[in-house]
Design an enzyme around this catalytic site. Sequence first.
Site, mmCIF file in Angstrom:
data_model
loop_
_atom_site.group_PDB
_atom_site.id
_atom_site.type_symbol
_atom_site.label_atom_id
_atom_site.label_comp_id
_atom_site.label_asym_id
_atom_site.label_seq_id
_atom_site.Cartn_x
_atom_site.Cartn_y
_atom_site.Cartn_z
ATOM 1 N N ALA A 53 21.251 49.459 13.150
ATOM 2 C CA ALA A 53 20.718 49.540 11.695
ATOM 3 C C ALA A 53 20.549 48.144 10.892
ATOM 4 O O ALA A 53 20.890 47.305 11.486
ATOM 5 C CB ALA A 53 21.843 50.200 10.850
ATOM 6 N N ALA A 54 19.667 48.369 10.011
ATOM 7 C CA ALA A 54 19.075 47.228 9.399
ATOM 8 C C ALA A 54 20.063 46.639 8.516
ATOM 9 O O ALA A 54 20.722 47.534 7.620
ATOM 10 C CB ALA A 54 17.740 47.501 8.657
ATOM 11 N N SER A 55 20.443 45.457 8.643
ATOM 12 C CA SER A 55 21.512 45.198 7.786
ATOM 13 C C SER A 55 21.444 43.391 7.764
ATOM 14 O O SER A 55 20.545 42.772 8.659
ATOM 15 C CB SER A 55 22.989 45.457 8.191
ATOM 16 N N ARG A 56 22.129 42.780 7.000
ATOM 17 C CA ARG A 56 22.181 41.290 7.241
ATOM 18 C C ARG A 56 22.561 41.014 8.629
ATOM 19 O O ARG A 56 22.005 39.690 9.065
ATOM 20 C CB ARG A 56 22.977 40.742 6.302
ATOM 21 N N LYS A 87 34.443 44.436 20.354
ATOM 22 C CA LYS A 87 33.887 45.633 20.308
ATOM 23 C C LYS A 87 34.125 46.488 21.466
ATOM 24 O O LYS A 87 34.410 47.785 21.177
ATOM 25 C CB LYS A 87 32.221 45.728 20.074
ATOM 26 N N SER A 113 33.473 41.468 23.171
ATOM 27 C CA SER A 113 34.767 41.779 23.862
ATOM 28 C C SER A 113 35.639 42.663 22.807
ATOM 29 O O SER A 113 36.362 43.652 22.803
ATOM 30 C CB SER A 113 35.582 40.405 24.166
ATOM 31 N N ASN A 169 34.936 49.592 9.630
ATOM 32 C CA ASN A 169 33.576 48.994 9.839
ATOM 33 C C ASN A 169 33.274 47.640 9.563
ATOM 34 O O ASN A 169 32.301 47.120 9.856
ATOM 35 C CB ASN A 169 32.858 49.855 8.683
ATOM 36 N N TYR A 171 31.983 38.942 20.351
ATOM 37 C CA TYR A 171 31.526 40.125 19.587
ATOM 38 C C TYR A 171 31.664 41.175 20.592
ATOM 39 O O TYR A 171 32.231 42.384 20.296
ATOM 40 C CB TYR A 171 30.355 39.889 19.115
#
Length: 702
Positions: free
Chosen positions: A480-483, A452, A450, A383, A448
């Site tokens: 999702a909400a994240s930084r 992923k 590529s 993750n 990113y």
Amino acid sequence: MALNLDAVGKKLGPVTKDYNWKDVVLYALGVGAGFSDLDYCYEKNLKVIPSFSIATIFEFLSLYAANSNINLAGILHGEQDLIFHQPIPIEGTLTTEGKISHMYDKGENKGALVIGESETRHSNGKKLFTSIITLFSRLDGGFGGEAAPKEKFEYPAREPDFEITETPSLDQPLLYRLSGDVFALHVDTEFAKMAGFEKPIMHGLCTYGYSCRALVHSLVPGEPEKVRRLKCRFSRTLFPGDPIKIQIWKTQANIAVWKTINAKTGETVINNGIFEFGDIPKNEIRFNDQVAVITGAGGGLGRIYALELAKRGAKVVVNDLGGSRDGSGTGSATPAEKVVEEIKSFGGEAVANYDNVASPEGGENIIKSALEAFGTVDILINNAGILRDKSFIKMEPENWQTVIDVHLTGAFNVSKPAFKVMREKGFGRIVMTTSAAGLYGNFGQTNYSSAKMGLIGLMNTLKLEGKKYNIKVNTVAPIAASRLTKDIMPPELFEKMKPEFVSPLVLFLCSSGCEANGNIYNAGMGFFNRVSVVTGSGTTIGDGDNPPAIEDVVDNYDAISSLNNGKVYFELNEQVGDAMNAFSAPAQTDTASDQKIASAAAIFEAMPNAFNAEAAKDVDVIFQYHISGDGGGDWNCVIKDGTCNINSGNHEKPTCTLKMADMDFVDMINGVLPSMQAYTSGKLKIEGDIMKSQLIEKLFKL
Ligand code: NAI
């Protein structure tokens, strides 16, 4: 006398037990219920104290002891864990099967642990509860076995939220023993003295029952059917008549930690208590005794995965190097530590790890943390992630490489040592984290996207290599909400995107009941769907012998591009097989089935007519067929100077030999089983000059 290590894993039981309302009431009286708890004692609207379960399977303590060959002189009931899948009915027949799941060595003179697990079903067909019993043997340590997993348990540093005092009567053991545990230590003074006690002692499980009543009273009053888990460690003996105090700390909406102390001496008699409560979900998924590693779990999605897995019983390695959003800077231990503290606050088990997934040593260390703390790895969620967005034209090699290193190479670095452990144990669940940016594209994220999409490639092959070891590899594209998404998503959407909307699917993919392998899903905001690489049914151009012209491609472009009747292939061979058979596949007409050849003998009979003399001009080859099964036999096929001779029996000097079962052979010739697939799946075995076998499809048009 030594522990019988061969007993591990062997089935014990089934043991059946009938019970009715009187057994339920007798137990309730045995653990201190009375007029103040009439629901447990009166057959009108009778309710069952959940800890009654352990009294119904008490026999398993003896079964674990006898089968493990544990030294009875030094044996103690160390820990008890009960996990409830359904409320306990007031009567019926229970059927229990169990096994000794582990034997751990604490060391010479330190003792050994024998862990027994059982599942109990009711005559109504439902699985009622799982019991995990830990027997501690003072005298069996030093047998050279696996070290016991370290357990860390912490109570909140505040006064308990609930405290209930009870005083079991001086005669309590006499009543409790009628529910099954008739051991003399609890009734016979002479025996108790021989065992080193001044008088008979309380049954530990009786005090456990008192504690269960207190927990229900405090947290789910009047609703014992909402008890989901009751776990504890027995730490000291108690004499009948001594008052006890059950102290309870509510640490989460549906989890509490607890202990029971001797109110006279202040000593803790039951320790490390965990109580889970709430509505029992249908077919609840648990991760008890499983070890999960989550990378980048110090915040965002990873933190929620870690908390949810721990709440359902998993032991968790919380990895996070605590870096900045773009991965720059030296990192900090704090985020991972904080999540570990959160997990411990509700009685869960976790350790922190601060290694960087982007290096092979980091990956090794992360898995080493799991092995050192908990002895194994069952689940890995790759993750960890960073972002370094830039339009392609401005993308420097460093920003390209760093993102690939964390996401793609990071997943390789951690999965490799984890896969090794999983392969050895024959079980594993790996979840990769991809992104819609990779699956569909997103401006400014070439690096990113590529990385992923690379993870999908990693999954596609790992799913094949892990298949026979029950290792399933799947991928989730979260929203999702994240930084990471703070400044990408509109603020009003950001509010609705709790990671808790993603974690249920990720946890399902981690569960042992999950059979999915190689699947990709989108998950976010309560919406889930599957993503797949779909391959169109395609078209052939020309005759397959001569390459088509570019203009032919243009003429057939619609058919080439069409995704109508698209297929989802599981592996390369299926696509290659379709390509190889594209010209020989039987026409998809209604009469096609009439044209199929039904037996191996009929195939060899039809072969001379199907022979393509033109294609065999310069060919000199002898095929030997060994077809097994009722319709099988041996045939050889001699091709020379544009001629073909089919003979039954064996040739002395075949160029290559093909071995196959009769029905597989029939399927292959009829185009049902692609030849490439037959070969890679082992259904077709080829000896001798394998390359020459590829001529067969050219030489015969069956
Ligand atoms: P986050 O930034 O909150 O979490 C990522 C964590 O990974 C951070 O705590 C960070 O310290 C850690 N990390 C970064 N590099 C590391 C390294 N080299 N070694 C160990 N730990 C490292 O972000 P979020 O949103 O929770 O992301 C989790 C995963 O989900 C990432 O892989 C991300 O690309 C992916 N994702 C997230 C989406 C979203 O909407 N939040 C969308 C699509 C994918």
